[in-house]
Design an enzyme around this catalytic site. Sequence first.
Site, short mmCIF file in Angstrom:
data_model
loop_
_atom_site.label_atom_id
_atom_site.label_comp_id
_atom_site.label_asym_id
_atom_site.label_seq_id
_atom_site.Cartn_x
_atom_site.Cartn_y
_atom_site.Cartn_z
N PHE A 70 0.89 -1.43 -0.05
CA PHE A 70 -0.01 -0.06 -0.09
C PHE A 70 0.93 1.09 -0.06
O PHE A 70 0.34 2.46 0.03
CB PHE A 70 -1.16 0.05 1.14
CG PHE A 70 -2.26 -1.09 0.97
CD1 PHE A 70 -2.46 -1.41 -0.44
CD2 PHE A 70 -3.10 -1.34 1.98
CE1 PHE A 70 -3.65 -2.14 -0.57
CE2 PHE A 70 -4.14 -2.03 1.42
CZ PHE A 70 -4.51 -2.41 0.38
N ASN A 101 8.02 -3.37 2.00
CA ASN A 101 8.76 -2.59 1.11
C ASN A 101 8.39 -1.24 0.74
O ASN A 101 8.23 -1.03 -0.37
CB ASN A 101 9.01 -3.51 -0.30
CG ASN A 101 7.77 -3.65 -0.98
OD1 ASN A 101 6.55 -3.78 -0.43
ND2 ASN A 101 7.85 -3.77 -2.39
N HIS A 184 9.66 -14.17 -0.70
CA HIS A 184 9.75 -13.58 -2.13
C HIS A 184 10.89 -14.60 -2.93
O HIS A 184 11.95 -14.06 -2.68
CB HIS A 184 9.67 -12.12 -2.43
CG HIS A 184 9.79 -11.87 -3.83
ND1 HIS A 184 8.90 -11.00 -4.51
CD2 HIS A 184 10.63 -12.47 -4.93
CE1 HIS A 184 9.16 -10.88 -5.59
NE2 HIS A 184 10.02 -11.66 -6.08
N ASP A 309 -1.17 -9.72 -4.18
CA ASP A 309 0.30 -9.10 -4.24
C ASP A 309 -0.13 -7.63 -5.02
O ASP A 309 0.71 -7.02 -5.80
CB ASP A 309 1.28 -9.87 -5.28
CG ASP A 309 2.54 -9.32 -5.25
OD1 ASP A 309 2.96 -8.39 -4.41
OD2 ASP A 309 3.31 -9.65 -6.25
O1 DOR Z 1 5.80 -7.26 -8.96
C1 DOR Z 1 5.87 -6.90 -7.89
N1 DOR Z 1 5.67 -5.64 -7.21
N2 DOR Z 1 6.38 -8.02 -7.00
C2 DOR Z 1 6.77 -7.88 -5.74
O2 DOR Z 1 7.09 -8.67 -4.81
C3 DOR Z 1 6.73 -6.45 -5.26
C4 DOR Z 1 5.60 -5.61 -5.93
C5 DOR Z 1 5.86 -3.81 -5.59
O3 DOR Z 1 5.66 -3.52 -4.38
O4 DOR Z 1 5.59 -3.36 -6.23
#
Ligand code: DOR
Length: 447
Positions: A70, A101, A184, A309
């Site tokens: 988010f 992240n 991951h 995801d």
């Molecule tokens: O495609 C992805 N986008 N895989 C991930 O593991 C992270 C995610 C993102 O946070 O944009």
Amino acid sequence: MNGDGLLTGSLLLRDVRMVLDDGSLYAGDLLCQGGLIQAMDRALNSPTDRVIDGGGRVLLPGVIDPQVHFREPGKEYKEDLQTGSWACARGGVTSFLEMPNTSPPTTTVERLEDKLARAASKCVVNYGFFAGATADNIEALQQSAGLSCGVKIFMGASTGDLLVDDPVALERIFKEVPRLIAVHAEDEARIRERTRLFAGRTDPHVHSQLRDNECARLATAQALELSRRYRRRLHILHLSAAEELALLRADKPAWVTAEVIPQHLFLSTAAYDTIGMRAKQNPPLRSEADRQAMWAGLRSGLIDFVATDHAPHLLSEKDRDYAEAPAGMPGVETSLPLMLTALARDEVNFAQIVRWMSRGAAKAYGIPNKGSLRPGFDADLVLVDLESYEPVRAERMASKCGWSPFEGWSLTGWPVLTVVGGRVAFEAGEVQTDTRGSALSFQPPEF
Ligand code: DOR
């Protein structure tokens, strides 16, 4: 409780068809009181603050989405906890688990506390957060037990700068952190080697060739090996390659779970030809054979549940050249209608839907009292319309990113009402922005 600390009022959902754990439909009324499902019966007549006529529609336990991104703090221009939670409410998602992240990443106890405080003030659905692993934050991970749903390790780099690719650091986490570890699983060394190999290629197909099935197989094998060695609870995020399933088929310890995302169930590399770089995703889209294998894995129980995801990026970012376009697609608003459209095509049944979308994640993360329609369980509910089909429309999305890889797809099972802890969070096409969800609690199962 509502925002004023008062017990929520009572809500009666009349004339609904309730999906039970075994997939059977129970026609009748459901009463919510004090945030819980108080009663389910053929006909209930207790006096209530509010009655909603379900018109015979299907009522499911609210979706638990155990993998979303988010962007708050740091990248709120693409999504924040408020808009992310609004998107959840529209999609029938009543609880989410959010990834670390962000910017800065959620790698300390203080940052976890900060996210929980932000969510309490603005989320219309229930929330939980992952603690992000680095090569040197073992102590924070150990201390995060009461504050997070588990530890997330990026074994291969993706959006953001979280990465643990040093085998010694990786092993230390499995050895010393007695928490659920979600990975991951893409092998960073192979990604780097192949990035050099494919340098200069610009078409989107290169993404799936570069981060190939072997990248996923290598990392999943490594995580499984460490999990076995330390008998550590492991969750494999977004499984995508048939080779990873083969590893689980050979030996899936009782303490290992796995998930799949709609992108790998409903899209294959063919999507690059229609939506271009928007289909860029980590792990990447795979072949049609892999896509079929994911469905087989889900049906056989090797894959435990579905996550989205949800990875919002603006179209102005996605529609760039290969090297610059970020990976990821939004998903919380479309996961349930996609699965219910598969149900309408007789490809899946209601028992599978409630297990894959709600109960499976509740069990895996030890979220008490959620994931089933049962008296005494939390009143997290979604009422869906299985009579009509509507196309996926970007302009209807609550997510700030404002697009969907499934735009134009004609889907059924769109939520018409979402209830979180007995309070309406989405109704008649509108998010009820005053509703507040609660922090999820986690009681990891013994194994
Ligand atoms: O495609 C992805 N986008 N895989 C991930 O593991 C992270 C995610 C993102 O946070 O944009």
